[in-house]
Design a protein around this motif. Structure first.
Motif, PDB file in Angstrom:
ATOM      1  N   GLY A 131      -2.242  -0.002  -4.890  1.00  0.00           N
ATOM      2  CA  GLY A 131      -1.703  -1.566  -5.114  1.00  0.00           C
ATOM      3  C   GLY A 131       0.087  -0.829  -4.987  1.00  0.00           C
ATOM      4  N   ALA A 132       1.093  -1.338  -5.868  1.00  0.00           N
ATOM      5  CA  ALA A 132       2.772  -0.652  -5.288  1.00  0.00           C
ATOM      6  C   ALA A 132       3.050   0.522  -4.456  1.00  0.00           C
ATOM      7  CB  ALA A 132       3.572  -1.775  -5.729  1.00  0.00           C
ATOM      8  N   VAL A 133       2.379   0.816  -6.577  1.00  0.00           N
ATOM      9  CA  VAL A 133       2.592   2.692  -6.279  1.00  0.00           C
ATOM     10  C   VAL A 133       2.584   3.546  -4.933  1.00  0.00           C
ATOM     11  CG1 VAL A 133       1.847   5.050  -7.610  1.00  0.00           C
ATOM     12  CG2 VAL A 133       3.177   2.256  -8.567  1.00  0.00           C
ATOM     13  N   GLY A 134       0.767   3.482  -4.710  1.00  0.00           N
ATOM     14  CA  GLY A 134       0.314   3.797  -3.285  1.00  0.00           C
ATOM     15  C   GLY A 134       0.564   3.527  -2.973  1.00  0.00           C
ATOM     16  N   ARG A 135       0.979   1.980  -2.050  1.00  0.00           N
ATOM     17  CA  ARG A 135       2.120   1.947  -1.082  1.00  0.00           C
ATOM     18  C   ARG A 135       3.076   2.618  -0.589  1.00  0.00           C
ATOM     19  NH1 ARG A 135      -0.096  -3.164  -2.656  1.00  0.00           N
ATOM     20  NH2 ARG A 135       2.092  -4.157  -2.492  1.00  0.00           N
ATOM     21  N   SER A 136       3.773   2.473  -1.972  1.00  0.00           N
ATOM     22  CA  SER A 136       5.076   3.179  -1.784  1.00  0.00           C
ATOM     23  C   SER A 136       5.144   4.885  -2.184  1.00  0.00           C
ATOM     24  CB  SER A 136       6.047   3.201  -2.807  1.00  0.00           C
ATOM     25  OG  SER A 136       5.781   1.887  -3.169  1.00  0.00           O
ATOM     26  N   ILE A 137       3.834   5.587  -2.307  1.00  0.00           N
ATOM     27  CA  ILE A 137       3.785   7.083  -2.500  1.00  0.00           C
ATOM     28  C   ILE A 137       3.908   6.779  -0.575  1.00  0.00           C
ATOM     29  CG2 ILE A 137       2.544   9.217  -2.393  1.00  0.00           C
ATOM     30  CD1 ILE A 137       2.679   7.219  -5.421  1.00  0.00           C
ATOM     31  N   ALA A 138       2.196   6.071  -0.381  1.00  0.00           N
ATOM     32  CA  ALA A 138       2.286   6.305   1.283  1.00  0.00           C
ATOM     33  C   ALA A 138       3.042   6.232   2.482  1.00  0.00           C
ATOM     34  CB  ALA A 138       1.232   5.635   1.524  1.00  0.00           C
ATOM     35  N   ARG A 139       4.164   5.187   2.075  1.00  0.00           N
ATOM     36  CA  ARG A 139       5.286   4.900   2.872  1.00  0.00           C
ATOM     37  C   ARG A 139       6.086   6.123   3.307  1.00  0.00           C
ATOM     38  NH1 ARG A 139       5.595   0.514   0.332  1.00  0.00           N
ATOM     39  NH2 ARG A 139       4.629  -1.604   1.551  1.00  0.00           N
ATOM     40  N   GLU A 140       5.995   6.875   1.858  1.00  0.00           N
ATOM     41  CA  GLU A 140       6.941   8.017   2.053  1.00  0.00           C
ATOM     42  C   GLU A 140       6.561   8.997   2.359  1.00  0.00           C
ATOM     43  OE1 GLU A 140      10.607  10.155   0.485  1.00  0.00           O
ATOM     44  OE2 GLU A 140       9.832   7.835   0.230  1.00  0.00           O
ATOM     45  N   LEU A 141       5.501   9.267   2.461  1.00  0.00           N
ATOM     46  CA  LEU A 141       4.854  10.452   3.234  1.00  0.00           C
ATOM     47  C   LEU A 141       4.934  10.243   4.584  1.00  0.00           C
ATOM     48  CD1 LEU A 141       1.805  10.824   0.410  1.00  0.00           C
ATOM     49  CD2 LEU A 141       3.794  13.049   0.308  1.00  0.00           C
ATOM     50  N   ILE A 142       4.471   9.262   4.959  1.00  0.00           N
ATOM     51  CA  ILE A 142       4.332   8.997   6.118  1.00  0.00           C
ATOM     52  C   ILE A 142       5.284   9.080   6.941  1.00  0.00           C
ATOM     53  CG2 ILE A 142       3.957   7.188   7.996  1.00  0.00           C
ATOM     54  CD1 ILE A 142       1.661   5.752   6.140  1.00  0.00           C
ATOM     55  N   ASP A 143       6.910   9.030   6.310  1.00  0.00           N
ATOM     56  CA  ASP A 143       7.709   8.925   6.983  1.00  0.00           C
ATOM     57  C   ASP A 143       8.229  10.522   6.849  1.00  0.00           C
ATOM     58  OD1 ASP A 143       7.997   6.163   6.550  1.00  0.00           O
ATOM     59  OD2 ASP A 143       9.637   6.374   5.382  1.00  0.00           O
ATOM     60  N   ASN A 144       7.512  11.452   6.292  1.00  0.00           N
ATOM     61  CA  ASN A 144       8.005  12.650   6.074  1.00  0.00           C
ATOM     62  C   ASN A 144       6.572  13.791   6.420  1.00  0.00           C
ATOM     63  OD1 ASN A 144       9.919  12.601   4.126  1.00  0.00           O
ATOM     64  ND2 ASN A 144       8.422  12.942   2.308  1.00  0.00           N
ATOM     65  N   GLY A 145       6.075  13.191   7.663  1.00  0.00           N
ATOM     66  CA  GLY A 145       5.412  13.143   8.438  1.00  0.00           C
ATOM     67  C   GLY A 145       4.158  13.229   8.458  1.00  0.00           C
ATOM     68  N   HIS A 146       2.951  12.930   7.045  1.00  0.00           N
ATOM     69  CA  HIS A 146       2.292  12.906   6.767  1.00  0.00           C
ATOM     70  C   HIS A 146       1.339  12.443   7.541  1.00  0.00           C
ATOM     71  CE1 HIS A 146       3.712  16.468   4.742  1.00  0.00           C
ATOM     72  NE2 HIS A 146       4.352  16.030   3.573  1.00  0.00           N
ATOM     73  N   GLN A 147      -0.676  12.784   7.051  1.00  0.00           N
ATOM     74  CA  GLN A 147      -1.750  11.294   7.322  1.00  0.00           C
ATOM     75  C   GLN A 147      -1.839  11.106   6.295  1.00  0.00           C
ATOM     76  OE1 GLN A 147      -4.595  13.566   9.535  1.00  0.00           O
ATOM     77  NE2 GLN A 147      -5.580  11.785   9.518  1.00  0.00           N
ATOM     78  N   VAL A 148      -2.332  10.082   5.872  1.00  0.00           N
ATOM     79  CA  VAL A 148      -2.317   9.145   4.744  1.00  0.00           C
ATOM     80  C   VAL A 148      -3.646   8.499   5.465  1.00  0.00           C
ATOM     81  CG1 VAL A 148      -1.060   8.108   2.918  1.00  0.00           C
ATOM     82  CG2 VAL A 148       0.019   9.708   3.743  1.00  0.00           C
ATOM     83  N   LEU A 149      -4.256   8.681   3.497  1.00  0.00           N
ATOM     84  CA  LEU A 149      -5.208   7.526   3.716  1.00  0.00           C
ATOM     85  C   LEU A 149      -5.785   7.001   2.726  1.00  0.00           C
ATOM     86  CD1 LEU A 149      -8.480   6.750   4.066  1.00  0.00           C
ATOM     87  CD2 LEU A 149      -9.436   8.461   3.052  1.00  0.00           C
ATOM     88  N   LEU A 150      -5.278   5.650   2.576  1.00  0.00           N
ATOM     89  CA  LEU A 150      -5.172   4.706   0.980  1.00  0.00           C
ATOM     90  C   LEU A 150      -6.609   4.135   1.163  1.00  0.00           C
ATOM     91  CD1 LEU A 150      -2.022   2.375   1.812  1.00  0.00           C
ATOM     92  CD2 LEU A 150      -2.240   3.838   0.039  1.00  0.00           C
ATOM     93  N   ILE A 151      -7.238   4.164  -0.643  1.00  0.00           N
ATOM     94  CA  ILE A 151      -8.482   4.189  -0.820  1.00  0.00           C
ATOM     95  C   ILE A 151      -8.200   2.918  -1.956  1.00  0.00           C
ATOM     96  CG2 ILE A 151     -11.161   4.748  -1.270  1.00  0.00           C
ATOM     97  CD1 ILE A 151     -10.175   7.430  -0.699  1.00  0.00           C
ATOM     98  N   ASP A 152      -9.036   1.228  -1.948  1.00  0.00           N
ATOM     99  CA  ASP A 152      -8.804   0.542  -2.814  1.00  0.00           C
ATOM    100  C   ASP A 152     -10.305   0.210  -2.855  1.00  0.00           C
ATOM    101  OD1 ASP A 152      -6.247  -0.898  -4.627  1.00  0.00           O
ATOM    102  OD2 ASP A 152      -8.036  -1.850  -4.498  1.00  0.00           O
ATOM    103  N   LYS A 153     -10.756  -0.380  -4.176  1.00  0.00           N
ATOM    104  CA  LYS A 153     -12.379  -0.570  -4.359  1.00  0.00           C
ATOM    105  C   LYS A 153     -11.949  -1.905  -4.130  1.00  0.00           C
ATOM    106  CE  LYS A 153     -12.141  -0.897  -9.131  1.00  0.00           C
ATOM    107  NZ  LYS A 153     -13.296  -0.338 -10.506  1.00  0.00           N
ATOM    108  N   SER A 154     -11.432  -3.188  -4.161  1.00  0.00           N
ATOM    109  CA  SER A 154     -10.399  -3.702  -4.025  1.00  0.00           C
ATOM    110  C   SER A 154     -10.484  -4.734  -3.148  1.00  0.00           C
ATOM    111  CB  SER A 154      -9.350  -4.440  -5.511  1.00  0.00           C
ATOM    112  OG  SER A 154      -9.362  -5.987  -5.099  1.00  0.00           O
ATOM    113  N   PRO A 155     -11.427  -5.666  -2.087  1.00  0.00           N
ATOM    114  CA  PRO A 155     -11.180  -6.223  -0.862  1.00  0.00           C
ATOM    115  C   PRO A 155      -9.647  -6.953  -0.781  1.00  0.00           C
ATOM    116  CG  PRO A 155     -12.820  -6.841  -1.910  1.00  0.00           C
ATOM    117  CD  PRO A 155     -12.683  -6.278  -3.215  1.00  0.00           C
ATOM    118  N   SER A 156      -9.319  -7.148  -2.071  1.00  0.00           N
ATOM    119  CA  SER A 156      -7.909  -8.146  -1.552  1.00  0.00           C
ATOM    120  C   SER A 156      -6.828  -7.283  -1.229  1.00  0.00           C
ATOM    121  CB  SER A 156      -7.280  -8.838  -3.228  1.00  0.00           C
ATOM    122  OG  SER A 156      -7.680  -8.083  -4.162  1.00  0.00           O
TER     123      SER A 156
END
Length: 223
Positions: free
Chosen positions: A9-34
Motif C-alpha cells: 500500500g501507500a506506506v509500503g511503497r513509500s518505504i520501498a522508494r526510500e530504501l531503493i534511493d539509499n541503494g538497498h534491494q527491496v522486495l514488495l509482497i502483497d496478497k491482493s492482485p490489485s
C-alpha cells in the motif's frame, strides 16, 4: 542490504522508494492482485503472496533478507509475518507497523518484533517534543537493548546552562548523543557548554528517565 516489505500500500511503497534511493534491494509482497503495480516502484521486486503463509515466505526467500518490514494495515498479519520471519527464517531484524494503539503491547520480541512503529505514538511524541521545554519526551524504544531515545529542550532555569556537557553528572547507563542548536546538529565533545534552548538527545533505560529529568530541569512537579 536486502529488505522484504509486506504490504504494498501507500506506506509500503513509500518505504520501498526510500530504501531503493539509499541503494538497498527491496522486495514488495502483497496478497491482493490489485496492489501488485510494479510501475509504482519500478526498481523493486514484486511478489503476489500471503505473507502469513510459510510457503509464500519460502518463495520470497526470506532467509536471504537482512530486514523484514511488516507494513500492512492488519496488525494480526504484521505479527504473524514478524514471528515467521524471525523463527522460521532467522531474519536478523524485523520492523512491524502498529495500526491500532491498543495492540501495541503485543509487538514485542515474543512475537518476533525487534522494532515496532506506532504512528499515533510517534505523532504524540513529536507534538510533545515541539511544545515541551524542560520535560523529558520519549521518542523511540530500542527493544533489544531495553533503552529509549529521549529528548529534552533545556530550560533557561536549568542549573547546567553554561556547563560543559562532559561535566554534567549524568546517571549511570545514560549517554548524551546529540545536541540540536539553531538548526545545527552537534556531537557532544565534553567541553562544549550547554545553552538554554538546546535540544538534547539521550539514550537511557526507562528506570532512570525521571532521575535524568529531575537533574536537568529541577522544579516542583507536584503543581
Amino acid at each position: 542490504m536486502r529488505v522484504a516489505i509486506t504490504g504494498a500500500g501507500a506506506v509500503g511503497r513509500s518505504i520501498a522508494r526510500e530504501l531503493i534511493d539509499n541503494g538497498h534491494q527491496v522486495l514488495l509482497i502483497d496478497k491482493s492482485p490489485s496492489a501488485i503495480r510494479p510501475e509504482r516502484v519500478a526498481h523493486a521486486e514484486w511478489l503476489l503472496a500471503d505473507s502469513c503463509e510459510l510457503s509464500s515466505l519460502e518463495e520470497a526467500e526470506l532467509d536471504k533478507c537482512d530486514v523484514v518490514i511488516a507494513a500492512t494495515g492488519d496488525d494480526k498479519a504484521n505479527l504473524v509475518t514478524s514471528l515467521l520471519a524471525k523463527t522460521e527464517f532467522g531474519v536478523p531484524r524485523t520492523v512491524a507497523r502498529v495500526n491500532h494503539p491498543n495492540n501495541e503491547w503485543l509487538f514485542t520480541e515474543a512475537w518476533g518484533v525487534d522494532v515496532n512503529v506506532s504512528t499515533p505514538r510517534i505523532m504524540s511524541a513529536l507534538v510533545e517534543e515541539a511544545v515541551s521545554v524542560g520535560d523529558l519526551v520519549r521518542l523511540f524504544t530500542f527493544r533489544q537493548g531495553n533503552a529509549n531515545l529521549v529528548e529534552m529542550t533545556l530550560p533557561p532555569e536549568s542549573p547546567y546552562v553554561g556547563t560543559p556537557s562532559g561535566l554534567v553528572p549524568l546517571p549511570d547507563n545514560c549517554s548524551l548523543v546529540t545536541i540540536l542548536r539553531d538548526g545545527q546538529v552537534y556531537t557532544p565533545t565534553g567541553d562544549q557548554p550547554l545553552e538554554a534552548g538546546d535540544e538534547l538527545l539521550f539514550v537511557c533505560p526507562t528506570e532512570i528517565e525521571e532521575e535524568l529529568e529531575a537533574l536537568l530541569s529541577p522544579r516542583d512537579r507536584r503543581s
